[in-house]
Design an enzyme around this catalytic site. Structure first.
Site, PDB file in Angstrom:
ATOM      1  N   GLN A 224      83.317  81.086 -25.214  1.00 44.47           N
ATOM      2  CA  GLN A 224      83.437  81.805 -23.939  1.00 44.47           C
ATOM      3  C   GLN A 224      84.811  82.445 -23.775  1.00 44.47           C
ATOM      4  OE1 GLN A 224      81.600  78.368 -21.547  1.00 44.47           O
ATOM      5  NE2 GLN A 224      81.097  80.189 -20.355  1.00 44.47           N
TER       6      GLN A 224
ATOM      7  N   GLY B 268      82.513  72.730 -17.130  1.00 50.63           N
ATOM      8  CA  GLY B 268      82.520  72.705 -18.591  1.00 50.63           C
ATOM      9  C   GLY B 268      82.769  74.109 -19.095  1.00 50.63           C
TER      10      GLY B 268
ATOM     11  N   HIS C  91      76.100  77.176 -25.912  1.00 49.17           N
ATOM     12  CA  HIS C  91      77.036  78.287 -26.145  1.00 49.17           C
ATOM     13  C   HIS C  91      77.454  78.362 -27.615  1.00 49.17           C
ATOM     14  CE1 HIS C  91      77.866  79.892 -22.157  1.00 49.17           C
ATOM     15  NE2 HIS C  91      78.042  78.682 -21.667  1.00 49.17           N
TER      16      HIS C  91
ATOM     17  N   CYS D  14      77.205  79.441 -14.839  1.00 54.30           N
ATOM     18  CA  CYS D  14      77.956  79.576 -16.086  1.00 54.30           C
ATOM     19  C   CYS D  14      79.126  80.509 -15.816  1.00 54.30           C
ATOM     20  CB  CYS D  14      77.047  80.163 -17.157  1.00 54.30           C
ATOM     21  SG  CYS D  14      77.870  80.391 -18.739  1.00 54.30           S
ATOM     22  N   LEU D  15      80.293  80.162 -16.320  1.00 54.27           N
ATOM     23  CA  LEU D  15      81.473  81.010 -16.111  1.00 54.27           C
ATOM     24  C   LEU D  15      81.300  82.386 -16.756  1.00 54.27           C
ATOM     25  CD1 LEU D  15      84.340  78.390 -16.547  1.00 54.27           C
ATOM     26  CD2 LEU D  15      83.245  79.167 -14.436  1.00 54.27           C
TER      27      LEU D  15
ATOM     28  N   HIS E 198      74.015  72.443 -21.878  1.00 53.62           N
ATOM     29  CA  HIS E 198      74.421  73.812 -21.532  1.00 53.62           C
ATOM     30  C   HIS E 198      75.610  74.246 -22.389  1.00 53.62           C
ATOM     31  CE1 HIS E 198      75.416  77.072 -18.460  1.00 53.62           C
ATOM     32  NE2 HIS E 198      76.509  77.013 -19.204  1.00 53.62           N
ATOM     33  N   GLU E 199      76.639  73.379 -22.470  1.00 54.98           N
ATOM     34  CA  GLU E 199      77.850  73.772 -23.214  1.00 54.98           C
ATOM     35  C   GLU E 199      77.557  73.922 -24.702  1.00 54.98           C
ATOM     36  OE1 GLU E 199      80.074  74.970 -21.569  1.00 54.98           O
ATOM     37  OE2 GLU E 199      79.573  74.060 -19.641  1.00 54.98           O
TER      38      GLU E 199
HETATM   39 NI    NI Z   1      78.084  78.313 -19.606  1.00 58.24          NI
END
Ligand code: NI
Length: 175
Positions: free
Chosen positions: A52, A47, A146, A100-101, A142-143
């Site tokens: 981000q 995701g 952000h 997380c990226l 989680h997404e």
């Molecule tokens: Ni993340």
């Protein structure tokens, strides 16, 4: 469409609250979503949220058939979710590893509500409304965090469980 660079933990822009999308059907949004998919897939994520990649709009994309990053995770339908809303359906919580990226190389144990209902619209402006639990519920929470400037370490209660992915083997029993 190009892979974009991903803002990393510590960049103050990740703490920003993102703005609602006014027109989900615009060509600009279509291009943004293509970039989100390309960036997510190039980095092996499940995701990613628009902030981000430095676009502060309330858009997330997520989903996969199978993830090398989370090999035991069940499939999640590939979804574009615009202007999401989340409601907790089950106050019981689950604790599991997240990555997380924007926090490359690390994993942390995060406790979240087990089941949620989420809604929003897709790129055609059509409503999405789902009740989910387990890994799917974790990913969407989680997404969407952000979009409000929250990264998973802020959800952690035990920072001894913030570790490099390469060292998770020492904690395999925690599942
Ligand atoms: Ni993340």
């Amino acid at each position: 469409m190009p892979e974009r660079s991903v803002l990393r933990f510590g960049d103050p822009r990740l703490l920003q609250v993102s703005e609602p999308v006014s027109n989900p059907r615009s060509p600009e949004l279509l291009a943004l979503v293509a970039d989100l998919w390309d960036t997510m897939e190039a980095r092996g994520g499940v995701g990613i949220a628009a902030p981000q990649i430095g676009v502060f709009l309330r858009v997330v994309v997520f989903g996969m058939e199978h993830s090398a990053r989370y090999p035991d995770a069940p499939a999640i339908p590939r979804t574009v979710l615009i202007n999401p809303d989340i409601q907790v359906l089950d106050p019981d919580t689950e604790t599991a590893w997240e990555g997380c990226l924007s926090v490359p190389g690390l994993r942390g144990r995060v406790t979240r509500p087990r089941a949620v209902r989420y809604s929003g619209v897709d790129l055609r402006g059509e409503a999405i409304d789902r009740e989910v639990d387990g890994f799917h519920a974790r990913v969407i929470q989680h997404e969407c965090d952000h979009l409000d400037g929250v990264l998973y370490p802020r959800r952690m209660t035990d920072l001894s469980r913030l570790v490099f992915a390469s060292e998770m083997k020492h904690m395999a029993k925690e599942g």
